[in-house]
Design an enzyme around this catalytic site. Structure first.
Site, PDB file in Angstrom:
ATOM      1  N   ASP A   1      -2.696  31.143  45.561  1.00  0.00           N
ATOM      2  CA  ASP A   1      -2.029  31.861  46.656  1.00  0.00           C
ATOM      3  C   ASP A   1      -0.617  32.314  46.284  1.00  0.00           C
ATOM      4  O   ASP A   1       0.274  32.367  47.130  1.00  0.00           O
ATOM      5  CB  ASP A   1      -1.974  30.999  47.933  1.00  0.00           C
ATOM      6  CG  ASP A   1      -3.344  30.446  48.278  1.00  0.00           C
ATOM      7  OD1 ASP A   1      -4.307  31.221  48.279  1.00  0.00           O
ATOM      8  OD2 ASP A   1      -3.453  29.222  48.509  1.00  0.00           O
TER       9      ASP A   1
ATOM     10  N   LYS B   1      -1.188  37.008  43.520  1.00  0.00           N
ATOM     11  CA  LYS B   1      -1.672  37.702  42.321  1.00  0.00           C
ATOM     12  C   LYS B   1      -2.239  39.068  42.668  1.00  0.00           C
ATOM     13  O   LYS B   1      -2.173  39.999  41.880  1.00  0.00           O
ATOM     14  CB  LYS B   1      -2.736  36.848  41.613  1.00  0.00           C
ATOM     15  CG  LYS B   1      -2.183  35.539  41.081  1.00  0.00           C
ATOM     16  CD  LYS B   1      -3.259  34.684  40.444  1.00  0.00           C
ATOM     17  CE  LYS B   1      -4.237  34.101  41.432  1.00  0.00           C
ATOM     18  NZ  LYS B   1      -3.674  33.116  42.376  1.00  0.00           N
TER      19      LYS B   1
ATOM     20  N   GLN C   1      -7.121  31.314  42.032  1.00  0.00           N
ATOM     21  CA  GLN C   1      -6.457  30.000  42.131  1.00  0.00           C
ATOM     22  C   GLN C   1      -5.243  29.949  41.180  1.00  0.00           C
ATOM     23  O   GLN C   1      -4.646  30.971  40.906  1.00  0.00           O
ATOM     24  CB  GLN C   1      -7.428  28.845  41.858  1.00  0.00           C
ATOM     25  CG  GLN C   1      -8.469  28.656  42.954  1.00  0.00           C
ATOM     26  CD  GLN C   1      -9.732  29.464  42.734  1.00  0.00           C
ATOM     27  OE1 GLN C   1     -10.185  29.621  41.624  1.00  0.00           O
ATOM     28  NE2 GLN C   1     -10.312  29.986  43.793  1.00  0.00           N
TER      29      GLN C   1
ATOM     30  N   GLY D   1      -9.194  34.365  47.798  1.00  0.00           N
ATOM     31  CA  GLY D   1      -9.019  35.508  48.685  1.00  0.00           C
ATOM     32  C   GLY D   1      -7.820  36.303  48.242  1.00  0.00           C
ATOM     33  O   GLY D   1      -6.752  35.749  48.029  1.00  0.00           O
ATOM     34  N   HIS D   2      -8.008  37.601  48.011  1.00  0.00           N
ATOM     35  CA  HIS D   2      -6.879  38.467  47.661  1.00  0.00           C
ATOM     36  C   HIS D   2      -6.606  39.361  48.841  1.00  0.00           C
ATOM     37  O   HIS D   2      -7.517  40.006  49.348  1.00  0.00           O
ATOM     38  CB  HIS D   2      -7.234  39.383  46.493  1.00  0.00           C
ATOM     39  CG  HIS D   2      -7.411  38.664  45.202  1.00  0.00           C
ATOM     40  ND1 HIS D   2      -6.766  37.499  44.897  1.00  0.00           N
ATOM     41  CD2 HIS D   2      -8.152  38.971  44.135  1.00  0.00           C
ATOM     42  CE1 HIS D   2      -7.111  37.116  43.687  1.00  0.00           C
ATOM     43  NE2 HIS D   2      -7.962  37.989  43.205  1.00  0.00           N
TER      44      HIS D   2
HETATM   45  P1  IMP Z   1     -13.110  24.486  45.817  1.00  0.00           P
HETATM   46  O1  IMP Z   1     -12.581  25.459  44.836  1.00  0.00           O
HETATM   47  O2  IMP Z   1     -13.623  25.125  47.083  1.00  0.00           O
HETATM   48  O3  IMP Z   1     -14.088  23.551  45.209  1.00  0.00           O
HETATM   49  O4  IMP Z   1     -11.882  23.568  46.296  1.00  0.00           O
HETATM   50  C1  IMP Z   1     -11.212  22.696  45.404  1.00  0.00           C
HETATM   51  C2  IMP Z   1      -9.708  22.691  45.673  1.00  0.00           C
HETATM   52  O5  IMP Z   1      -9.153  23.952  45.328  1.00  0.00           O
HETATM   53  C3  IMP Z   1      -9.341  22.488  47.148  1.00  0.00           C
HETATM   54  O6  IMP Z   1      -8.124  21.768  47.199  1.00  0.00           O
HETATM   55  C4  IMP Z   1      -9.127  23.894  47.662  1.00  0.00           C
HETATM   56  O7  IMP Z   1      -8.288  23.942  48.791  1.00  0.00           O
HETATM   57  C5  IMP Z   1      -8.486  24.526  46.453  1.00  0.00           C
HETATM   58  N1  IMP Z   1      -8.682  25.988  46.396  1.00  0.00           N
HETATM   59  C6  IMP Z   1      -9.787  26.659  46.032  1.00  0.00           C
HETATM   60  N2  IMP Z   1      -9.582  27.990  46.065  1.00  0.00           N
HETATM   61  C7  IMP Z   1      -8.299  28.160  46.445  1.00  0.00           C
HETATM   62  C8  IMP Z   1      -7.480  29.316  46.610  1.00  0.00           C
HETATM   63  O8  IMP Z   1      -7.872  30.466  46.405  1.00  0.00           O
HETATM   64  N3  IMP Z   1      -6.187  29.075  46.996  1.00  0.00           N
HETATM   65  C9  IMP Z   1      -5.695  27.826  47.174  1.00  0.00           C
HETATM   66  N4  IMP Z   1      -6.427  26.720  47.015  1.00  0.00           N
HETATM   67  C10 IMP Z   1      -7.713  26.886  46.639  1.00  0.00           C
END
Ligand code: IMP
Length: 435
Positions: free
Chosen positions: A13, A16, A222, A40-41
């Site tokens: 977040d 990017k 991420q 999410g972008h």
């Molecule tokens: P997962 O990727 O859904 O398996 O989640 C694993 C961890 O990564 C969790 O703490 C999520 O909140 C975090 N996470 C996954 N995608 C994002 C993102 O795009 N932004 C921020 N945190 C993310």
């Protein structure tokens, strides 16, 4: 062979999407190399805000080929919804290419992710519930389905039957519903039919573009601190957002990468569980969250907010070999009397300057702060570093010093034009110079 990788230097977040969008005019191909619809972008184009979960932000430009690389896990239903949304906005989606080797997030992956998280009670990772971990798990276990499988009925039936033997046992043991083979086969075939024109060999798209001298942008989702290897395991995502992931998941070799642009915000946020030494629980934190609109693009969850932490920054710059930095959301700090910058930790009575690989040690880290006087005035209209309030300049210089890498863009608002661009060329090569 100009190839630029864009990576998040924090917990995701970082903005990017805006950076990719800013550079997009110069590039021919934009590649997403890992993650899935957990990302999410948000891209603001003129009056319109477009939210993307799978397609690279470059999809909004008619001259760009948008590639979903082999390292991505694709939920076909999300992708189809996104394509329909884009078509509704008049975007030509025929240039969206999806790697045949990318793995499919199946409905049972989503069910397993949710069932597992609710079972973990106090030890939840706080996943986005999109099936990301289970899909990557099956990929490593060689149980997964790839996008190319969606168009071959016999293979589909065989793979799904094999997978469901295990999945149904597991789901039932967690009190969740079973899946039947045939309805899943039918769903996959419908997805395959719809997505067939987009399936491609993404590695050759990237390699051919580089051979032609076209500029390729590889876009991470991420951030480095959620990296499966480099983040605070197990509170991480299941892929490699770091720049090395662009090679394995985007189809390029390490020596083909020219620049790695690290993106970070002027403060820190984190979604989900896990250690966050500089987290704020007070009015200042709530103010930053509100002004910065710190709510998840995908889940709508409130993000945790904290002061900027230079300990993981130094680590993230190193493991990504970041060659330049984009600093976002500096404007959100306007009006704060004293800004704190974490420069080291105290762990078990000792000063620690290096990001600890052990999650347990990190959980005991107490931040050591340096105070920076803030600035009152809004900075949305500032377009050069020299015109920033002196205290803002000092803060930016301190971040740059800790990173040891030039900050080349400073964002002072969500619009593309609300950017301070420094007199430095982030690209070693520009398409114009390659004629
Ligand atoms: P997962 O990727 O859904 O398996 O989640 C694993 C961890 O990564 C969790 O703490 C999520 O909140 C975090 N996470 C996954 N995608 C994002 C993102 O795009 N932004 C921020 N945190 C993310």
């Amino acid at each position: 062979m100009p190839a630029t990788v864009i990576v998040g230097l924090q917990w995701g977040d970082e903005g990017k999407g805006k950076t990719t969008d800013f550079l997009a005019e110069q590039v021919a191909v934009v590649v997403r190399y890992q993650g899935g619809d957990n990302a999410g972008h948000t891209v603001v184009v003129g009056e319109e805000t477009v939210k993307l979960q799978l397609c690279p932000s470059g999809v909004l430009y008619p001259h760009i080929t948008s590639v979903i690389g082999n390292g991505v896990v694709v939920n076909p239903a999300t992708l189809i919804r996104e394509l329909d949304m884009l078509i509704g906005k008049g975007v030509d989606v025929s240039r969206v290419r999806v790697s045949r080797s990318a793995h499919v997030i199946m409905p049972y992956h989503v069910a397993l992710d949710k069932a597992n998280e609710s079972r973990l009670a106090g030890a939840k990772v706080g996943t986005t519930g999109r099936g990301i971990g289970p899909a990557y798990g099956d990929r490593a276990w060689r149980l997964g389905l790839r996008m190319e499988d969606l168009v071959v009925e016999e293979r589909l039936r065989e793979r799904i039957t094999r997978a469901l033997e295990d999945k149904n046992l597991l789901l039932e043991s967690m009190g969740a519903d079973r899946f039947d083979v045939e309805p899943l086969v039918a769903r996959c075939l419908a997805w395959g039919e719809r997505l067939r024109p987009h399936l491609d060999d993404s590695t050759w798209i990237v390699q051919d573009a580089l051979r032609r001298g076209d500029h390729v942008l590889l876009e991470g989702a991420q951030g480095a601190l959620l990296d499966l290897d480099h983040g605070s395991y197990p509170f991480v995502t299941s892929s490699n957002p770091v720049a090395g992931g662009a090679c394995t998941g985007g189809g390029i070799g390490p020596l083909q990468v020219d620049e790695v642009i690290g993106v970070m915000k002027a403060y820190a946020t984190r979604v989900g569980s896990g250690p966050f030494p500089t987290e704020l629980f007070d009015e200042t934190g709530r103010g930053i969250a509100e002004r910065g609109r710190e709510f998840g693009t995908v889940t709508g969850r409130a993000r945790r907010v904290g002061w900027f932490d230079t300990v993981p920054l130094r680590y993230a710059v190193a493991v990504n070999s970041a060659s330049a930095i984009v600093l976002n959301k500096l404007d959100i700090l306007s009006g704060i009397e004293t800004i704190k910058l974490c420069v080291a930790y105290e762990i078990d009575g000792q000063r620690v300057d290096k990001w600890p690989s052990s999650g347990a040690r990190l959980a005991n880290a107490v931040p050591i702060y340096e105070d920076f006087p803030g600035w009152e005035q809004p900075i949305h209209d500032v377009r050069s570093l020299a015109d920033l309030p002196e205290n803002a300049r000092r803060y930016v210089s301190a971040l740059e010093e800790h990173a040891g890498v030039p900050i080349v863009f400073v964002s002072v608002g969500p619009e593309r034009t609300q950017t301070i661009e420094r007199a430095w060329r982030p690209m070693r090569h520009r398409p114009g110079a390659l004629a």
